[in-house]
Design an enzyme around this catalytic site. Structure first.
Site, short mmCIF file in Angstrom:
data_model
loop_
_atom_site.label_atom_id
_atom_site.label_comp_id
_atom_site.label_asym_id
_atom_site.label_seq_id
_atom_site.Cartn_x
_atom_site.Cartn_y
_atom_site.Cartn_z
NE ARG A 111 -2.49 0.71 3.60
CZ ARG A 111 -1.94 1.47 4.56
NH1 ARG A 111 -1.70 2.75 4.34
NH2 ARG A 111 -1.62 0.93 5.72
CE1 TYR A 168 -16.82 11.18 -16.29
CE2 TYR A 168 -15.52 11.34 -14.28
CZ TYR A 168 -16.34 10.62 -15.13
OH TYR A 168 -16.66 9.33 -14.82
CG ASP A 226 -9.12 15.42 -16.22
OD1 ASP A 226 -8.43 14.77 -17.02
OD2 ASP A 226 -10.13 14.96 -15.68
CE LYS A 232 -12.48 7.52 -19.38
NZ LYS A 232 -12.35 7.44 -17.92
#
Length: 378
Positions: free
Chosen positions: A46, A98, A170, A195
């Protein structure tokens, strides 16, 4: 090294040994402690994992940044970045943004005392006017989703510096192949790595890149504390995919330009939205800060019934959300990607029931044109 060379050889690590000359997949969750009471880089996955570190090194290289971070999704990346702030802080964000970003700010972080103003960031005066004494950051998408509007990145950076704010971009739609905001002075770059970076519609992932050591320390703390981390396997898949990133982006963009040539003159198409369209007021700005228009565009038809018939008649392109993969995906923002916005607000912004968003893939361009032709005829 040039971009495509970095994408292939950027994380070669000779110290791993000849048999591991490429990126290797390390699925371990914990690592033996070598020396009592001494720090070591890999203790628990982690906190840090060798394969995730390779991806984080790679995305930082491709964005020309110093520090990269891998998250379990694009929204995990965005949410983790916003944990740097406190109750009472104010943010200026793009109006055309978005839906997931709108939701996380408006429906979740507002409950914890965050304040937000959504403005047309293509107008720098509106950004400046929205800044308050408690404003901490400006968050933009350019080109925007789904209307492909262009915001002047350099202009946003100038405003942010004047008011001692952070600038965040972004960069999902462009990818580092076509646009690298850090080179223009931006503080934080974010990606839905699902993406273009992943490129095959088989990974959910997010990424953040910064240059500042101070910001890197804060984002690293959030990454470790919250634990919305990118898995080793998905890190490895991303590293594999990013080797072909430039080829995929360029092919999809070439297909897009051919498809746009067909759609502009089609009688069923009312308007096309694309960063370098002549009617896009941000055309010159986009061309000054990016090296191409990309492979996402939107267009409108004459009625919702015609849009429905178009979606239902496609044979090659898929009626699905997302973008940036090898497959061409066609979606309906009003009922799918932007459901978080009130209906009247969507209509006012131009996200109408007749708007169709296209994320072009790398199929044969003529096959795509014929598919769109027969679907529009229906």
């Amino acid at each position: 090294m040039k971009f495509e060379t970095k994408a292939i050889h950027g994380v070669r690590t000779p110290e791993k040994g000849i048999e591991n000359w490429g990126s290797t997949l390390n699925m371990a969750t914990t690592f033996p402690i070598k020396t009592y009471s001494e720090w070591q880089e890999f203790e628990y996955s982690r906190v840090s994992n060798p394969t995730r570190k390779d991806f984080e090194t790679m995305i930082a290289l491709l964005e020309n940044g110093k520090h990269g971070f891998g998250f379990s999704s694009g929204m995990a990346a965005t949410s983790s970045v916003f944990t740097m702030f406190e109750a009472g802080d104010h943010f200026v964000l793009s109006l055309d943004i978005y839906g997931g970003t709108y939701r996380i700010i408006n429906d979740i972080f507002r409950k914890f005392g965050f304040e937000a103003t959504f403005v047309d960031t293509t107008d720098l005066q509106q950004i400046e006017a929205a800044v308050r004494p408690n404003t901490k950051a400006i968050f933009i998408e350019t080109p925007s989703n789904p209307l492909l509007e262009v915001t002047d990145i350099r202009g946003v950076v100038a405003i942010a510096k004047r008011h001692n704010l952070l600038s965040m971009v972004d960069n999902t739609f462009m990818s580092p192949v076509l646009q690298r905001p850090l080179e223009l002075g931006v503080d934080v770059v974010l990606h839905s790595a699902t993406k273009f970076l992943g490129g095959h519609n088989d990974i959910i992932a997010g990424a953040v890149v910064v240059n500042s050591n101070e910001l890197a320390e804060k984002i690293s703390f959030a990454q470790v504390a919250i634990g919305a981390i990118l898995s080793p396997f998905d890190s490895w898949l991303l590293l594999r995919s990013m080797k072909t990133l430039k080829l995929r982006v360029e092919k999809a963009q070439a297909n897009t330009l051919k498809l746009l040539d067909f759609l502009r003159s089609h009688p069923e198409v009312e308007k096309v939205y694309y960063p370098t369209e002549a009617h896009n007021k941000g055309k010159a700005v986009h061309e000054s800060q990016a090296s191409g228009g990309g492979s996402v565009f939107s267009f409108t038809v004459k009625s919702e019934a015609k849009a429905k018939a178009f979606f239902e008649s496609l044979k090659v392109a898929l009626f699905a959300v997302s973008l940036g993969g090898v497959e061409t995906l066609v979606t309906h923002p009003s009922t799918l990607t932007h459901t978080e916005f009130p209906e009247e607000e969507k209509v006012a912004r131009g996200v109408t029931r007749t708007l169709i968003r296209v994320a072009v893939g790398i199929e044969d361009a003529e096959d795509l044109i014929q598919d769109f032709k027969q679907a529009l005829e229906k």
